[in-house]
Design an enzyme around this catalytic site. Sequence first.
Site, PDB file in Angstrom:
ATOM      1  N   ASN A  73       0.829  -1.205   0.000  1.00  0.00           N
ATOM      2  CA  ASN A  73       0.000   0.000   0.000  1.00  0.00           C
ATOM      3  C   ASN A  73       0.862   1.253   0.000  1.00  0.00           C
ATOM      4  O   ASN A  73       1.913   1.311   0.649  1.00  0.00           O
ATOM      5  CB  ASN A  73      -1.050   0.005   1.122  1.00  0.00           C
ATOM      6  CG  ASN A  73      -0.521  -0.274   2.491  1.00  0.00           C
ATOM      7  OD1 ASN A  73       0.464  -0.969   2.660  1.00  0.00           O
ATOM      8  ND2 ASN A  73      -1.174   0.283   3.495  1.00  0.00           N
ATOM      9  N   GLU A  75       0.434   5.249   0.590  1.00  0.00           N
ATOM     10  CA  GLU A  75      -0.482   6.295   1.073  1.00  0.00           C
ATOM     11  C   GLU A  75      -0.001   7.676   0.635  1.00  0.00           C
ATOM     12  O   GLU A  75       1.087   7.831   0.076  1.00  0.00           O
ATOM     13  CB  GLU A  75      -0.615   6.177   2.594  1.00  0.00           C
ATOM     14  CG  GLU A  75      -1.238   4.836   2.967  1.00  0.00           C
ATOM     15  CD  GLU A  75      -1.511   4.663   4.454  1.00  0.00           C
ATOM     16  OE1 GLU A  75      -1.060   5.506   5.256  1.00  0.00           O
ATOM     17  OE2 GLU A  75      -2.182   3.670   4.800  1.00  0.00           O
ATOM     18  N   CYS A  84      -4.197   0.619  -2.474  1.00  0.00           N
ATOM     19  CA  CYS A  84      -3.978  -0.616  -1.718  1.00  0.00           C
ATOM     20  C   CYS A  84      -2.865  -1.472  -2.334  1.00  0.00           C
ATOM     21  O   CYS A  84      -2.557  -1.348  -3.527  1.00  0.00           O
ATOM     22  CB  CYS A  84      -5.246  -1.461  -1.704  1.00  0.00           C
ATOM     23  SG  CYS A  84      -6.627  -0.716  -0.837  1.00  0.00           S
ATOM     24  N   GLU A  86      -2.952  -4.649  -3.070  1.00  0.00           N
ATOM     25  CA  GLU A  86      -3.427  -5.565  -4.113  1.00  0.00           C
ATOM     26  C   GLU A  86      -3.441  -4.888  -5.468  1.00  0.00           C
ATOM     27  O   GLU A  86      -2.997  -5.441  -6.479  1.00  0.00           O
ATOM     28  CB  GLU A  86      -4.856  -6.044  -3.793  1.00  0.00           C
ATOM     29  CG  GLU A  86      -4.989  -6.867  -2.536  1.00  0.00           C
ATOM     30  CD  GLU A  86      -5.248  -6.034  -1.281  1.00  0.00           C
ATOM     31  OE1 GLU A  86      -4.698  -4.909  -1.191  1.00  0.00           O
ATOM     32  OE2 GLU A  86      -5.985  -6.495  -0.407  1.00  0.00           O
ATOM     33  N   CYS A 123     -10.212  -4.999   0.332  1.00  0.00           N
ATOM     34  CA  CYS A 123     -11.345  -4.067   0.288  1.00  0.00           C
ATOM     35  C   CYS A 123     -12.199  -4.334  -0.957  1.00  0.00           C
ATOM     36  O   CYS A 123     -11.787  -5.070  -1.870  1.00  0.00           O
ATOM     37  CB  CYS A 123     -10.850  -2.628   0.298  1.00  0.00           C
ATOM     38  SG  CYS A 123     -10.229  -2.061  -1.294  1.00  0.00           S
ATOM     39  N   CYS A 126     -10.574  -3.579  -4.410  1.00  0.00           N
ATOM     40  CA  CYS A 126      -9.563  -4.574  -4.812  1.00  0.00           C
ATOM     41  C   CYS A 126     -10.224  -5.877  -5.247  1.00  0.00           C
ATOM     42  O   CYS A 126      -9.756  -6.545  -6.167  1.00  0.00           O
ATOM     43  CB  CYS A 126      -8.575  -4.824  -3.675  1.00  0.00           C
ATOM     44  SG  CYS A 126      -7.479  -3.417  -3.415  1.00  0.00           S
TER      45      CYS A 126
HETATM   46  N1  THU Z   1      -5.249  -1.539   2.456  1.00  0.00           N
HETATM   47  C1  THU Z   1      -4.654  -2.366   1.561  1.00  0.00           C
HETATM   48  O1  THU Z   1      -3.562  -2.088   1.074  1.00  0.00           O
HETATM   49  N2  THU Z   1      -5.279  -3.506   1.230  1.00  0.00           N
HETATM   50  C2  THU Z   1      -6.453  -3.908   1.775  1.00  0.00           C
HETATM   51  O2  THU Z   1      -6.930  -4.984   1.415  1.00  0.00           O
HETATM   52  C3  THU Z   1      -7.137  -3.108   2.773  1.00  0.00           C
HETATM   53  C4  THU Z   1      -6.542  -1.775   3.037  1.00  0.00           C
HETATM   54  C5  THU Z   1      -4.540  -0.319   2.855  1.00  0.00           C
HETATM   55  C6  THU Z   1      -5.119   0.966   2.358  1.00  0.00           C
HETATM   56  C7  THU Z   1      -4.582   1.937   3.377  1.00  0.00           C
HETATM   57  O3  THU Z   1      -3.274   2.327   2.986  1.00  0.00           O
HETATM   58  C8  THU Z   1      -4.476   1.132   4.650  1.00  0.00           C
HETATM   59  O4  THU Z   1      -4.519  -0.224   4.253  1.00  0.00           O
HETATM   60  C9  THU Z   1      -5.569   1.418   5.666  1.00  0.00           C
HETATM   61  O5  THU Z   1      -6.812   1.295   5.087  1.00  0.00           O
END
Ligand code: THU
Length: 171
Positions: A73, A75, A84, A86, A123, A126
Amino acid sequence: MVHLRIVKQLVMKEVTLRIKFREYETTAQLPEKDNELILKARNAARNAYAPYSGFRVGASVLLENGIIITGNNQENAAYPSGICAERTALFYASAQYPNIPIIAIAISTINHTSTPSEIAKPCGACRQVMAEYEDLAGQPLRIILDSSDRILILNGIDSLLPLRFKKEDVK
Ligand code: THU
């Protein structure tokens, strides 16, 4: 004169959908390729850029030609601009190898000590993206959800995203 009243009964039926996955207690029970994917997803999670949530996720994607792509991920100070793990991995895989089917994905989350934490739960966005690549591949995507004490394996996206929106719906 006789009036006949036809009463049409509205029929309602309740449908139950079942989801299916296999649960393993240790990585030792898994085939070598799954273990490799899990290790790569965990390593990718360690390199996540997640200064805002502190929630680090890693994903590894297996292509039909054997190549493994990883992502984590990313940010951003403007929160919605992040992405994310994925989708980082899937989009990179599709961008670099556009015609190679994506056949498996492993997802891991790690805690502050860099050890795997709770079961990874992708999520909704994804899941939708995984579904698109599964359709393109023409075969069920092997989905490996990692955690410290159990690993779930799903054969195809249907168990994560039933009644989903597909490219045929756009036409
Ligand atoms: N996140 C992912 O990378 N994958 C997921 O399946 C769920 C959430 C990340 C997005 C964000 O950077 C952090 O987790 C908190 O939501």
